[in-house]
Design a protein around this motif. Sequence first.
Motif, PDB file in Angstrom:
ATOM      1  N   SER A   1     -31.208 -28.423 -13.913  1.00  0.00           N
ATOM      2  CA  SER A   1     -30.124 -28.470 -14.906  1.00  0.00           C
ATOM      3  C   SER A   1     -29.667 -27.098 -15.390  1.00  0.00           C
ATOM      4  O   SER A   1     -28.648 -26.997 -16.080  1.00  0.00           O
ATOM      5  CB  SER A   1     -30.560 -29.293 -16.125  1.00  0.00           C
ATOM      6  OG  SER A   1     -30.731 -30.645 -15.767  1.00  0.00           O
ATOM      7  N   GLN A   2     -30.417 -26.051 -15.091  1.00  0.00           N
ATOM      8  CA  GLN A   2     -30.039 -24.738 -15.613  1.00  0.00           C
ATOM      9  C   GLN A   2     -28.697 -24.284 -15.041  1.00  0.00           C
ATOM     10  O   GLN A   2     -28.463 -24.356 -13.839  1.00  0.00           O
ATOM     11  CB  GLN A   2     -31.111 -23.695 -15.273  1.00  0.00           C
ATOM     12  CG  GLN A   2     -32.460 -23.990 -15.911  1.00  0.00           C
ATOM     13  CD  GLN A   2     -33.524 -23.017 -15.435  1.00  0.00           C
ATOM     14  OE1 GLN A   2     -33.719 -21.982 -16.049  1.00  0.00           O
ATOM     15  NE2 GLN A   2     -34.171 -23.345 -14.330  1.00  0.00           N
ATOM     16  N   GLU A   3     -27.872 -23.797 -15.934  1.00  0.00           N
ATOM     17  CA  GLU A   3     -26.549 -23.277 -15.587  1.00  0.00           C
ATOM     18  C   GLU A   3     -26.614 -22.395 -14.335  1.00  0.00           C
ATOM     19  O   GLU A   3     -25.862 -22.580 -13.380  1.00  0.00           O
ATOM     20  CB  GLU A   3     -26.063 -22.442 -16.800  1.00  0.00           C
ATOM     21  CG  GLU A   3     -24.805 -21.650 -16.568  1.00  0.00           C
ATOM     22  CD  GLU A   3     -23.589 -22.475 -16.951  1.00  0.00           C
ATOM     23  OE1 GLU A   3     -23.410 -22.723 -18.148  1.00  0.00           O
ATOM     24  OE2 GLU A   3     -22.837 -22.863 -16.034  1.00  0.00           O
ATOM     25  N   ALA A   4     -27.581 -21.480 -14.321  1.00  0.00           N
ATOM     26  CA  ALA A   4     -27.688 -20.496 -13.246  1.00  0.00           C
ATOM     27  C   ALA A   4     -28.033 -21.135 -11.891  1.00  0.00           C
ATOM     28  O   ALA A   4     -27.927 -20.476 -10.856  1.00  0.00           O
ATOM     29  CB  ALA A   4     -28.737 -19.440 -13.598  1.00  0.00           C
ATOM     30  N   ARG A   5     -28.447 -22.387 -11.912  1.00  0.00           N
ATOM     31  CA  ARG A   5     -28.850 -23.036 -10.654  1.00  0.00           C
ATOM     32  C   ARG A   5     -27.810 -24.028 -10.124  1.00  0.00           C
ATOM     33  O   ARG A   5     -28.078 -24.742  -9.152  1.00  0.00           O
ATOM     34  CB  ARG A   5     -30.197 -23.756 -10.851  1.00  0.00           C
ATOM     35  CG  ARG A   5     -31.351 -22.834 -11.184  1.00  0.00           C
ATOM     36  CD  ARG A   5     -31.582 -21.784 -10.120  1.00  0.00           C
ATOM     37  NE  ARG A   5     -32.255 -22.341  -8.938  1.00  0.00           N
ATOM     38  CZ  ARG A   5     -32.282 -21.761  -7.746  1.00  0.00           C
ATOM     39  NH1 ARG A   5     -31.654 -20.612  -7.560  1.00  0.00           N
ATOM     40  NH2 ARG A   5     -32.920 -22.325  -6.736  1.00  0.00           N
ATOM     41  N   MET A   6     -26.661 -24.075 -10.766  1.00  0.00           N
ATOM     42  CA  MET A   6     -25.666 -25.063 -10.331  1.00  0.00           C
ATOM     43  C   MET A   6     -25.203 -24.819  -8.899  1.00  0.00           C
ATOM     44  O   MET A   6     -25.053 -25.758  -8.112  1.00  0.00           O
ATOM     45  CB  MET A   6     -24.470 -25.096 -11.299  1.00  0.00           C
ATOM     46  CG  MET A   6     -24.771 -25.822 -12.611  1.00  0.00           C
ATOM     47  SD  MET A   6     -25.534 -27.457 -12.398  1.00  0.00           S
ATOM     48  CE  MET A   6     -24.123 -28.391 -11.817  1.00  0.00           C
ATOM     49  N   ASP A   7     -24.967 -23.554  -8.547  1.00  0.00           N
ATOM     50  CA  ASP A   7     -24.563 -23.259  -7.166  1.00  0.00           C
ATOM     51  C   ASP A   7     -25.655 -23.668  -6.180  1.00  0.00           C
ATOM     52  O   ASP A   7     -25.382 -24.221  -5.118  1.00  0.00           O
ATOM     53  CB  ASP A   7     -24.259 -21.768  -6.982  1.00  0.00           C
ATOM     54  CG  ASP A   7     -22.932 -21.383  -7.626  1.00  0.00           C
ATOM     55  OD1 ASP A   7     -22.171 -22.305  -7.985  1.00  0.00           O
ATOM     56  OD2 ASP A   7     -22.678 -20.178  -7.787  1.00  0.00           O
ATOM     57  N   ALA A   8     -26.912 -23.396  -6.563  1.00  0.00           N
ATOM     58  CA  ALA A   8     -28.037 -23.746  -5.694  1.00  0.00           C
ATOM     59  C   ALA A   8     -28.119 -25.266  -5.502  1.00  0.00           C
ATOM     60  O   ALA A   8     -28.424 -25.748  -4.412  1.00  0.00           O
ATOM     61  CB  ALA A   8     -29.341 -23.214  -6.281  1.00  0.00           C
ATOM     62  N   ASN A   9     -27.823 -26.017  -6.570  1.00  0.00           N
ATOM     63  CA  ASN A   9     -27.815 -27.481  -6.458  1.00  0.00           C
ATOM     64  C   ASN A   9     -26.786 -27.941  -5.431  1.00  0.00           C
ATOM     65  O   ASN A   9     -27.077 -28.762  -4.559  1.00  0.00           O
ATOM     66  CB  ASN A   9     -27.465 -28.130  -7.806  1.00  0.00           C
ATOM     67  CG  ASN A   9     -28.580 -28.001  -8.826  1.00  0.00           C
ATOM     68  OD1 ASN A   9     -29.757 -27.970  -8.481  1.00  0.00           O
ATOM     69  ND2 ASN A   9     -28.215 -27.922 -10.098  1.00  0.00           N
ATOM     70  N   VAL A  10     -25.582 -27.415  -5.566  1.00  0.00           N
ATOM     71  CA  VAL A  10     -24.498 -27.833  -4.686  1.00  0.00           C
ATOM     72  C   VAL A  10     -24.821 -27.462  -3.235  1.00  0.00           C
ATOM     73  O   VAL A  10     -24.657 -28.273  -2.313  1.00  0.00           O
ATOM     74  CB  VAL A  10     -23.161 -27.186  -5.121  1.00  0.00           C
ATOM     75  CG1 VAL A  10     -22.075 -27.448  -4.083  1.00  0.00           C
ATOM     76  CG2 VAL A  10     -22.739 -27.721  -6.489  1.00  0.00           C
ATOM     77  N   GLU A  11     -25.344 -26.270  -3.059  1.00  0.00           N
ATOM     78  CA  GLU A  11     -25.689 -25.808  -1.712  1.00  0.00           C
ATOM     79  C   GLU A  11     -26.773 -26.692  -1.099  1.00  0.00           C
ATOM     80  O   GLU A  11     -26.705 -27.077   0.070  1.00  0.00           O
ATOM     81  CB  GLU A  11     -26.187 -24.357  -1.796  1.00  0.00           C
ATOM     82  CG  GLU A  11     -26.298 -23.678  -0.457  1.00  0.00           C
ATOM     83  CD  GLU A  11     -26.959 -22.303  -0.570  1.00  0.00           C
ATOM     84  OE1 GLU A  11     -27.669 -21.910   0.366  1.00  0.00           O
ATOM     85  OE2 GLU A  11     -26.786 -21.639  -1.626  1.00  0.00           O
ATOM     86  N   SER A  12     -27.763 -27.069  -1.911  1.00  0.00           N
ATOM     87  CA  SER A  12     -28.863 -27.891  -1.415  1.00  0.00           C
ATOM     88  C   SER A  12     -28.377 -29.299  -1.069  1.00  0.00           C
ATOM     89  O   SER A  12     -28.827 -29.900  -0.079  1.00  0.00           O
ATOM     90  CB  SER A  12     -29.977 -27.935  -2.460  1.00  0.00           C
ATOM     91  OG  SER A  12     -31.000 -28.799  -2.046  1.00  0.00           O
ATOM     92  N   LEU A  13     -27.449 -29.805  -1.869  1.00  0.00           N
ATOM     93  CA  LEU A  13     -26.907 -31.140  -1.599  1.00  0.00           C
ATOM     94  C   LEU A  13     -26.143 -31.143  -0.273  1.00  0.00           C
ATOM     95  O   LEU A  13     -26.265 -32.070   0.538  1.00  0.00           O
ATOM     96  CB  LEU A  13     -25.990 -31.562  -2.755  1.00  0.00           C
ATOM     97  CG  LEU A  13     -25.421 -32.978  -2.710  1.00  0.00           C
ATOM     98  CD1 LEU A  13     -26.537 -34.008  -2.642  1.00  0.00           C
ATOM     99  CD2 LEU A  13     -24.551 -33.244  -3.946  1.00  0.00           C
ATOM    100  N   GLN A  14     -25.376 -30.077  -0.050  1.00  0.00           N
ATOM    101  CA  GLN A  14     -24.651 -29.970   1.225  1.00  0.00           C
ATOM    102  C   GLN A  14     -25.626 -29.868   2.394  1.00  0.00           C
ATOM    103  O   GLN A  14     -25.430 -30.446   3.458  1.00  0.00           O
ATOM    104  CB  GLN A  14     -23.725 -28.751   1.212  1.00  0.00           C
ATOM    105  CG  GLN A  14     -22.494 -28.991   0.360  1.00  0.00           C
ATOM    106  CD  GLN A  14     -21.712 -27.723   0.053  1.00  0.00           C
ATOM    107  OE1 GLN A  14     -22.182 -26.611   0.315  1.00  0.00           O
ATOM    108  NE2 GLN A  14     -20.522 -27.894  -0.512  1.00  0.00           N
ATOM    109  N   ASN A  15     -26.697 -29.136   2.141  1.00  0.00           N
ATOM    110  CA  ASN A  15     -27.733 -28.976   3.160  1.00  0.00           C
ATOM    111  C   ASN A  15     -28.403 -30.319   3.468  1.00  0.00           C
ATOM    112  O   ASN A  15     -28.677 -30.640   4.635  1.00  0.00           O
ATOM    113  CB  ASN A  15     -28.758 -27.940   2.652  1.00  0.00           C
ATOM    114  CG  ASN A  15     -29.920 -27.763   3.588  1.00  0.00           C
ATOM    115  OD1 ASN A  15     -31.005 -28.273   3.335  1.00  0.00           O
ATOM    116  ND2 ASN A  15     -29.706 -27.070   4.701  1.00  0.00           N
TER     117      ASN A  15
END
Lengths: 164, 194
Positions: free
Chosen positions: B105-119
């Motif tokens: 949920s951390q703001e700084a990890r939002m890009d990482a979330n999206v990237e992981s979901l695409q992965n």
Amino acid sequence: MTDFVLFDEEFQQIKEVIGRLKADAQAKVVFIVDKNGQQIAAQGDLESLDTTSLASLTAGNVAATDGLAKLIGEKEFPVLFHEGEKDNVYIAIVDQRVILVIIFDEHSSLGLVRLRVRKATQDLERIFVSIQRKVEEEKERRHEGVDSPFAEITDEDIDSLFRE
Amino acid sequence: MTFINYAAREINCKIVYYGPGLCGKTTNLQYIYDRTNPAAKGKLISLATETDRTLFFDFLPLDLGTVRGFKTRFHLYTVPGQVFYDASRKLILKGVDGVVFVADSQEARMDANVESLQNLEKNLHEHGFDLATIPYVLQLNKRDLPTAVAADEMYRQLNFKGEPTFEATAPTGVGVFDTLKAVAKQVLMELRKK
Ligand SMILES: Nc1nc2c(ncn2[C@@H]2O[C@H](COP(=O)(O)OP(=O)(O)OP(=O)(O)O)[C@@H](O)[C@H]2O)c(=O)[nH]1
Ligand SMILES: [Mg+2]
């Protein structure tokens, strides 16, 4: 993707084959795992052995080695062998889909195990082909209106699993 | 790929916890392990680095009880979240029956979330699965942190197909069992169609 199904008849046949293999190869334990880490059958001194963990780690090991094989342009490494101080583990892929694991100590030898595995592998391949055929027949029957035993699972059945 | 064992009257299903590095996948399994009675669980196996990052996978076998005379066994796996472990991540998805995506949920990890979901979507495809049809649950983890992005904003960015979504704080167990139940339920429902 088709599920992996094991019927009682083939289960008994598999147990027979690996029981014989265990005796012929003078091994301590022989077991069979599918490539996803589910244990199919086991024979030998299993008391002191966490076979569920063993199954998952074996499958992980084979998956990693398969990955390695593809990287260097091999189809697979059909045999893996780990040598320990007392116990050794011999791993062979059967029919590209199941994994045969043999644990043995100084009462046996790599040569003997290798020899016996070759014979057992052929028997096992035959059994897995027969399972495959049964699954397909089953599927056809279902198209003709015979339901799977899970067709009637209700929400209640499932909720009851989580009631504590 | 469910393993239906008529001989032992067991159904074996595989559930994979996916998500970016440090999002809390291993923590989910540890909590489940700690809170499950010994008769219903096997060993928790963690193949991890010396700094407790997942290197290959965590594995936890669970017995959930009996349905229609069949013992239901769930094998829970986590993947290594760090980007460079992609080859291992792909291997773990082999034969999967259901996926939990753990988002940080951390703001700084939002890009990482999206990237992981695409992965996840891409790696599922390589095994012939489709995120659109596979049993799937979204968990918004680390809700306890002050830097947590609003849940509805996360939902907008990460919810893929209206899948059940749970807010969680894995170390204290908030949302952990709700997540597991939701995915297990979908997996068992799938059996009806087979
Ligand atoms: N505050 C807070 N910390 C959490 C939460 N969930 C996990 N953590 C912490 O985050 C760190 C990483 O958790 P892990 O469960 O190891 O993360 P992971 O997703 O398995 O990471 P990889 O194995 O690298 O993919 C640990 O220090 C956890 O205690 C949470 O809900 N809130
Ligand atoms: Mg981890």
